[in-house]
Every structure is written in C-alpha cells, then in structure tokens.
Design an enzyme around this catalytic site. Structure first.
Site, PDB file in Angstrom:
ATOM      1  N   ASN A   8       0.870  -1.180   0.000  1.00  0.00           N
ATOM      2  CA  ASN A   8       0.000   0.000   0.000  1.00  0.00           C
ATOM      3  C   ASN A   8       0.907   1.230   0.000  1.00  0.00           C
ATOM      4  OD1 ASN A   8      -1.869   2.004   0.434  1.00  0.00           O
ATOM      5  ND2 ASN A   8      -2.373   1.392   2.535  1.00  0.00           N
ATOM      6  N   TRP A   9       1.066   1.813  -1.184  1.00  0.00           N
ATOM      7  CA  TRP A   9       2.000   2.947  -1.307  1.00  0.00           C
ATOM      8  C   TRP A   9       1.448   4.245  -0.736  1.00  0.00           C
ATOM      9  CZ3 TRP A   9       4.187   2.533  -7.023  1.00  0.00           C
ATOM     10  CH2 TRP A   9       5.015   1.400  -7.113  1.00  0.00           C
ATOM     11  N   LYS A  10       0.134   4.261  -0.442  1.00  0.00           N
ATOM     12  CA  LYS A  10      -0.515   5.478   0.085  1.00  0.00           C
ATOM     13  C   LYS A  10      -0.244   6.666  -0.852  1.00  0.00           C
ATOM     14  CE  LYS A  10      -0.328   3.475   4.642  1.00  0.00           C
ATOM     15  NZ  LYS A  10      -0.325   3.663   6.080  1.00  0.00           N
ATOM     16  N   HIS A  86      -9.858   1.700   4.569  1.00  0.00           N
ATOM     17  CA  HIS A  86      -8.607   1.894   5.313  1.00  0.00           C
ATOM     18  C   HIS A  86      -8.841   2.922   6.431  1.00  0.00           C
ATOM     19  CE1 HIS A  86      -4.521   2.942   6.329  1.00  0.00           C
ATOM     20  NE2 HIS A  86      -4.143   1.835   5.728  1.00  0.00           N
ATOM     21  N   GLU A  88      -7.155   5.273   7.482  1.00  0.00           N
ATOM     22  CA  GLU A  88      -6.810   6.660   7.148  1.00  0.00           C
ATOM     23  C   GLU A  88      -7.957   7.338   6.409  1.00  0.00           C
ATOM     24  OE1 GLU A  88      -3.058   5.794   5.305  1.00  0.00           O
ATOM     25  OE2 GLU A  88      -2.165   5.417   7.267  1.00  0.00           O
ATOM     26  N   GLU A 155      -5.936  -4.351  10.793  1.00  0.00           N
ATOM     27  CA  GLU A 155      -4.931  -3.319  10.998  1.00  0.00           C
ATOM     28  C   GLU A 155      -5.283  -2.502  12.239  1.00  0.00           C
ATOM     29  OE1 GLU A 155      -2.768  -2.265   7.110  1.00  0.00           O
ATOM     30  OE2 GLU A 155      -4.561  -1.059   7.176  1.00  0.00           O
ATOM     31  N   GLY A 161       1.894   2.768  10.861  1.00  0.00           N
ATOM     32  CA  GLY A 161       2.878   3.828  10.705  1.00  0.00           C
ATOM     33  C   GLY A 161       3.546   4.258  12.005  1.00  0.00           C
ATOM     34  N   SER A 197       2.811  -1.502  10.729  1.00  0.00           N
ATOM     35  CA  SER A 197       4.251  -1.542  11.032  1.00  0.00           C
ATOM     36  C   SER A 197       4.901  -2.895  10.756  1.00  0.00           C
ATOM     37  CB  SER A 197       4.510  -1.096  12.467  1.00  0.00           C
ATOM     38  OG  SER A 197       4.108   0.252  12.640  1.00  0.00           O
ATOM     39  N   GLY A 218       2.600  -0.893   4.450  1.00  0.00           N
ATOM     40  CA  GLY A 218       2.631   0.508   4.058  1.00  0.00           C
ATOM     41  C   GLY A 218       4.066   0.988   3.883  1.00  0.00           C
ATOM     42  N   GLY A 219       4.570   1.646   4.906  1.00  0.00           N
ATOM     43  CA  GLY A 219       5.905   2.261   4.858  1.00  0.00           C
ATOM     44  C   GLY A 219       7.000   1.389   4.265  1.00  0.00           C
TER      45      GLY A 219
END
Ligand code: PGA
Length: 236
Positions: A8-10, A86, A88, A155, A161, A197, A218-219
């Site tokens: 997930n590159w966001k 998600h 976010e 999640e 994150g 994470s 993600g990150g």
C-alpha cells in the site's frame, strides 16, 4: 495456501517516473501493488508478475460524483484488487455505511476486495476481547450480502505507521476470530492479512501466526530492500 503480500504505497511516491521505477523493481515479487490513482495506468503497463491494486473505489458506476473513481474504471485499467475502508480514510470521515456500499460495488465489478478493519488504542488498551468486539461491529456493519472470496486486513489503528506492531500471537488470535465470526455469521470464507508496522524484522513472526494469510504493508513497501525481505520471509 500461499501468503498474500500487498504493498500500500498510500500518497507516494511523488512522480510517475519514481512509481514506475519502484514498480519495475517490485515486479520480480509475487505481490499486489497499490499505487495512487494517477499512477495506476503507467504502473499497470510495466507489471508482469505482480498484480495491480487500488487504494479505494467509489460505490457508483457513473454520474455526477466529482472526483470519484468507479470500480469498473479501475477494472478497465487492469486493477484486480481494491483496498476498502482503510483507517486513514475512515479517520477522514468515511462511515461504515459508505464502506459497505463500496465493498458491494467493488465486488459486483469483479474486484477482489481487501476490507480493512481495526480498533483504536482507546479500545485495545482494555484488552484483546474489547478489540474483538470492536472488529465484530465493523465487520457486521461493513459486510452486507457479500460473497466469498473476500480478504480482510486486520490493521489495529495504533500500529499503523507507528513502528509499534501488534504482538504476533494477538494478531493471530484476531485473525482466527475474524474467520470464525464470518463463517458462523454468513458462511463467508475469508483470507486475513495483518497490517500495521510490518517490517523485515517482524514479518516472519506474523506469517507464522495461525490464521494469518499475508500482510498489508505501508511504509516498508516503499523501500525495495525492506519489501524484498518481507516477501522473502513469506516465501511467496
Ligand atoms: P504501515 O501501514 O505498514 O506503514 O504501518 C500499513 C497500512 O496502513 O496499510
């Protein structure tokens, strides 16, 4: 069954050129890559092995909905998977009612849905039982008349994150809970991913967890080196 690893590159990277470069590097892995909407087409064109994913999809197919992107538009670009709900996006006002409509619309269009659920810290600090109750409410509200196959990403919001991942045994307990709840409630068979994470250091311990079928990353998916190590530990 093979583990599913989703990148997930966001809201990253900044340019199409960088997106294509990263996609080409990550394409050697058997994964799903979800870039931002404007880069889907260019990324889709270079992928041979990895599958294309989107980070959201609207619930209507066409009409006066400024800024929206429909599931069928995504399909026409070669998108196979879509992340829905998600945290976010929920934090930005997306309700369970909206999430439910998005899940149904995406499924109708033939996309594989990755539904994200997870509790805030205010709930989790009371314990895993409280977290299960929260997740159960989300699943009940978000899944109306849905058919298999479906993917649920657990999640915990506080783990996203933050560098503070969940304990693998508690994430596995939640994954098993999600599966048994959905089978009992509506005979829905799901695959469950863990997200929050995930890093090269902890990935293997999640993949080993009973009930965990993969990861939503993600990150660490923005670093080829880290992502490669995560995928290697999933032995996909
Ligand atoms: P993270 O994000 O790996 O950066 O914690 C996961 C996600 O939000 O899907």
């Amino acid at each position: 069954m093979k583990k599913l690893v989703v990148a997930n590159w966001k809201l990253n990277p900044k340019t199409e050129k960088e997106a294509v470069r990263l996609a080409l590097a990550e394409d050697k892995l058997n994964v799903v890559i979800a870039p931002p909407f404007p880069f889907l087409s260019a990324v889709g064109k270079v992928l041979k092995r990895a599958k294309l994913g989107a980070q959201d999809a609207f619930y209507e197919a066409e009409g006066a909905f400024t800024g929206a992107v429909s599931p069928s538009m995504l399909r026409s670009l070669g998108v196979r998977y879509v992340i829905v709900g998600h945290s976010e996006r929920r934090a930005d006002g997306e309700s369970d009612a909206t999430v439910a409509k998005k899940v149904s619309a995406a499924e109708r269009a033939g996309l594989a849905v990755i539904l994200c659920v997870g509790e805030p810290w205010s709930v989790r600090k009371k314990g895993i039982t409280a977290a299960k109750q929260f997740v159960k409410m989300q699943l009940s509200a978000d899944l109306k008349k849905v058919r298999s196959p479906l993917i649920v990403a657990y999640e915990p919001i506080w783990a996203i994150g933050s560098g503070k991942a969940d304990k693998p045994e508690e994430a596995a307990e939640m994954a098993q809970f999600i599966k048994s709840f959905l089978v009992k409630r509506s005979k829905l068979k799901v695959r469950v991913l863990y997200g929050g994470s995930v890093s090269p250091k902890n990935a293997e311990s999640f993949f080993k967890g009973k009930g965990i079928d993969g990861a939503l990353v993600g990150g660490s998916s923005l670093s080829l080196k880290q992502f490669r190590e995560i995928v290697a530990s999933a032995k996909v």
